[in-house]
Motif scaffolding. Structure first.
Motif, PDB file in Angstrom:
ATOM      1  N   UNK A 187     -25.467  -0.120  24.858  1.00 38.56           N
ATOM      2  CA  UNK A 187     -24.581  -1.332  24.909  1.00 38.56           C
ATOM      3  C   UNK A 187     -25.118  -2.886  25.010  1.00 38.56           C
ATOM      4  N   UNK A 188     -25.604  -2.784  26.132  1.00 42.29           N
ATOM      5  CA  UNK A 188     -26.203  -3.889  26.795  1.00 42.29           C
ATOM      6  C   UNK A 188     -27.262  -4.653  25.645  1.00 42.29           C
ATOM      7  N   UNK A 189     -28.127  -3.768  25.125  1.00 41.50           N
ATOM      8  CA  UNK A 189     -29.021  -4.245  23.974  1.00 41.50           C
ATOM      9  C   UNK A 189     -28.635  -4.467  22.763  1.00 41.50           C
ATOM     10  N   UNK A 190     -27.267  -4.289  22.659  1.00 42.15           N
ATOM     11  CA  UNK A 190     -26.517  -4.576  21.328  1.00 42.15           C
ATOM     12  C   UNK A 190     -26.858  -3.585  20.284  1.00 42.15           C
ATOM     13  N   UNK A 191     -27.089  -2.208  20.710  1.00 37.99           N
ATOM     14  CA  UNK A 191     -27.388  -1.096  19.597  1.00 37.99           C
ATOM     15  C   UNK A 191     -26.313  -0.357  19.466  1.00 37.99           C
ATOM     16  N   UNK A 192     -25.010  -0.694  19.932  1.00 39.02           N
ATOM     17  CA  UNK A 192     -23.693   0.209  19.756  1.00 39.02           C
ATOM     18  C   UNK A 192     -22.799  -0.822  19.007  1.00 39.02           C
ATOM     19  N   UNK A 193     -22.344  -0.181  17.659  1.00 36.40           N
ATOM     20  CA  UNK A 193     -21.556  -0.997  16.769  1.00 36.40           C
ATOM     21  C   UNK A 193     -20.381  -1.286  17.138  1.00 36.40           C
ATOM     22  N   UNK A 225     -21.414  -8.022  35.972  1.00 41.95           N
ATOM     23  CA  UNK A 225     -22.644  -7.650  35.535  1.00 41.95           C
ATOM     24  C   UNK A 225     -22.228  -7.286  33.863  1.00 41.95           C
ATOM     25  N   UNK A 226     -21.131  -6.317  33.719  1.00 34.84           N
ATOM     26  CA  UNK A 226     -20.635  -6.300  32.309  1.00 34.84           C
ATOM     27  C   UNK A 226     -20.273  -7.514  31.659  1.00 34.84           C
ATOM     28  N   UNK A 227     -19.705  -8.323  32.371  1.00 36.92           N
ATOM     29  CA  UNK A 227     -18.794  -9.602  31.684  1.00 36.92           C
ATOM     30  C   UNK A 227     -20.009 -10.206  31.043  1.00 36.92           C
ATOM     31  N   UNK A 233     -15.582  10.278  16.001  1.00 37.30           N
ATOM     32  CA  UNK A 233     -16.547   9.466  15.222  1.00 37.30           C
ATOM     33  C   UNK A 233     -18.102   9.890  15.377  1.00 37.30           C
ATOM     34  N   UNK A 234     -18.465  10.791  16.014  1.00 38.12           N
ATOM     35  CA  UNK A 234     -19.914  10.894  16.256  1.00 38.12           C
ATOM     36  C   UNK A 234     -20.634  11.508  15.158  1.00 38.12           C
ATOM     37  N   UNK A 235     -19.733  12.231  14.117  1.00 39.25           N
ATOM     38  CA  UNK A 235     -20.491  12.707  12.798  1.00 39.25           C
ATOM     39  C   UNK A 235     -20.807  11.704  11.843  1.00 39.25           C
ATOM     40  N   UNK A 236     -20.274  10.362  12.093  1.00 41.01           N
ATOM     41  CA  UNK A 236     -20.698   9.546  10.968  1.00 41.01           C
ATOM     42  C   UNK A 236     -22.108   8.932  11.354  1.00 41.01           C
ATOM     43  N   UNK A 237     -23.085   9.090  10.726  1.00 41.27           N
ATOM     44  CA  UNK A 237     -24.391   8.857  11.018  1.00 41.27           C
ATOM     45  C   UNK A 237     -24.692   7.591  11.154  1.00 41.27           C
ATOM     46  N   UNK A 238     -24.153   6.538  10.153  1.00 40.98           N
ATOM     47  CA  UNK A 238     -24.608   5.227  10.004  1.00 40.98           C
ATOM     48  C   UNK A 238     -23.618   4.347  11.148  1.00 40.98           C
ATOM     49  N   UNK A 239     -22.584   4.879  12.017  1.00 38.18           N
ATOM     50  CA  UNK A 239     -22.002   4.014  12.948  1.00 38.18           C
ATOM     51  C   UNK A 239     -22.354   4.649  14.161  1.00 38.18           C
ATOM     52  N   UNK A 240     -22.884   3.725  15.086  1.00 37.37           N
ATOM     53  CA  UNK A 240     -22.956   3.978  16.495  1.00 37.37           C
ATOM     54  C   UNK A 240     -21.794   3.768  17.364  1.00 37.37           C
ATOM     55  N   UNK A 241     -21.256   4.657  18.388  1.00 36.98           N
ATOM     56  CA  UNK A 241     -19.998   4.448  19.037  1.00 36.98           C
ATOM     57  C   UNK A 241     -20.332   4.719  20.549  1.00 36.98           C
ATOM     58  N   UNK A 242     -19.903   4.100  21.361  1.00 37.45           N
ATOM     59  CA  UNK A 242     -19.921   4.546  22.691  1.00 37.45           C
ATOM     60  C   UNK A 242     -19.067   3.546  23.669  1.00 37.45           C
ATOM     61  N   UNK A 243     -18.885   4.246  24.891  1.00 38.15           N
ATOM     62  CA  UNK A 243     -18.161   3.554  26.095  1.00 38.15           C
ATOM     63  C   UNK A 243     -18.760   3.166  27.374  1.00 38.15           C
ATOM     64  N   UNK A 244     -18.506   2.408  27.943  1.00 36.41           N
ATOM     65  CA  UNK A 244     -19.057   1.972  29.199  1.00 36.41           C
ATOM     66  C   UNK A 244     -18.709   3.320  30.149  1.00 36.41           C
ATOM     67  N   UNK A 245     -19.672   3.416  31.024  1.00 37.96           N
ATOM     68  CA  UNK A 245     -19.738   4.677  31.950  1.00 37.96           C
ATOM     69  C   UNK A 245     -19.710   6.067  31.179  1.00 37.96           C
ATOM     70  N   UNK A 246     -19.980   5.733  29.816  1.00 36.26           N
ATOM     71  CA  UNK A 246     -20.012   7.599  29.254  1.00 36.26           C
ATOM     72  C   UNK A 246     -21.453   8.085  29.852  1.00 36.26           C
ATOM     73  N   UNK A 247     -22.401   6.940  29.932  1.00 35.98           N
ATOM     74  CA  UNK A 247     -23.982   7.721  30.580  1.00 35.98           C
ATOM     75  C   UNK A 247     -24.613   6.308  30.780  1.00 35.98           C
ATOM     76  N   UNK A 248     -25.661   6.445  31.633  1.00 38.27           N
ATOM     77  CA  UNK A 248     -26.728   5.410  31.728  1.00 38.27           C
ATOM     78  C   UNK A 248     -27.369   4.844  30.378  1.00 38.27           C
ATOM     79  N   UNK A 249     -27.714   6.008  29.851  1.00 35.79           N
ATOM     80  CA  UNK A 249     -28.428   5.475  28.424  1.00 35.79           C
ATOM     81  C   UNK A 249     -27.402   4.798  27.548  1.00 35.79           C
ATOM     82  N   UNK A 308     -20.781 -11.029  26.878  1.00 38.74           N
ATOM     83  CA  UNK A 308     -20.796 -12.308  26.518  1.00 38.74           C
ATOM     84  C   UNK A 308     -22.119 -12.533  25.751  1.00 38.74           C
ATOM     85  N   UNK A 309     -23.069 -11.748  25.654  1.00 40.75           N
ATOM     86  CA  UNK A 309     -24.312 -12.106  25.013  1.00 40.75           C
ATOM     87  C   UNK A 309     -24.227 -11.426  23.800  1.00 40.75           C
ATOM     88  N   UNK A 310     -23.256 -10.556  23.331  1.00 39.99           N
ATOM     89  CA  UNK A 310     -23.165 -10.103  22.159  1.00 39.99           C
ATOM     90  C   UNK A 310     -22.577 -10.501  21.177  1.00 39.99           C
TER      91      UNK A 310
END
Length: 238
Positions: free
Chosen positions: A108-114, A128-130, A87-103, A134-136
């Motif tokens: 994810x925690x800031x709510x920047x990943x769709x 911590x993750x829980x 899904x990385x080629x879809x510019x308007x959709x941000x995708x990610x998973x935990x432990x992928x990287x620190x950034x 819950x804030x999102x």
């Protein structure tokens, strides 16, 4: 002019996912989750079970800049990595998973990943993750490969701990996001496993979408053979 709806957007963005049209079962999944109805889908391997929630996440993002998030509870990092890469080629959709990287973790925690992927251990087992999740504002919960709730999450032998016990606690996600529908996906599972998973996930009268895993090009033949060494070997040669 009326604001575009998810249904309007879906057809428009399908080419971004490399498809021209959805299968009837995929359309039914999207229709149910759009109506905020829980859904359980048991569809064969390679059918495209992930496409409905991925398209839904993208369509939701296109309808509003402040759209909510889609959260996927996935059992394997390999699956998360494969789907985020596709899904990385879809510019308007941000995708990610935990432990992928620190950034990515921070995003994810800031709510920047769709569209967010995480294991049950992170979602309900890590304090911590829980707290962060819950804030999102999650508008759809997905439990991928939900049969792992039964196979990995439950203890069948009193002498041993469950292989990955937090999967049996994944129903707690409902309390995090009481207004979000839940979509449970699996390739093949018995009716017993399905009923147990539905109970764990607190699914109340969900839409059930199933297809037989039978393949027309595969068959099972049972034949009685004589009690000799040569006969079974001859049959196996074919």
């Amino acid at each position: 002019m009326a604001a575009p709806t998810i249904d309007n957007i879906v057809e428009e963005i399908l080419p971004d996912f490399g498809v021209n049209a959805l299968k009837p079962e995929q359309k039914e999944i999207i229709s149910n989750i759009t109506k905020k109805k829980d859904c359980i889908a048991v569809l064969p391997t390679g059918f495209g079970k992930s496409l409905p929630f991925q398209v839904y996440a993208a369509a939701q993002k296109r309808t509003s800049r402040e759209a909510g998030h889609v959260l996927v509870c996935s059992p394997l990092i390999g699956l998360m990595k494969d789907q985020t890469k596709k899904l990385s080629h879809i510019s308007y959709l941000s995708v990610g998973y935990t432990v992928e990287s620190a950034s990515v973790d921070e995003k994810i925690k800031r709510g920047d990943i769709d569209l967010m992927y995480a294991s049950a251990e992170a979602l309900v087992g890590d304090p911590e993750w829980r707290t962060a999740f819950q804030k999102l504002n999650v508008t759809l919960i997905v439990v991928d490969e939900f049969h792992t709730i039964y196979i990995w999450g439950l203890q069948f032998d009193n002498r041993k701990e469950a292989f990955r016990g937090w999967f049996a606690q994944s129903g707690e996600l409902r309390s995090f996001y009481p207004n979000a529908p839940l979509l449970a996906l699996s390739a093949t599972c018995s009716l017993k496993i399905r009923k147990k998973a539905m109970k764990v996930l607190n699914l109340n009268d969900p839409a059930e979408i199933t297809l037989s895993p039978n393949k027309s090009n595969i068959k099972l033949i049972v034949k009685k053979v004589s009690n000799s060494v040569e006969m079974p070997l001859n049959i196996m040669a074919y």
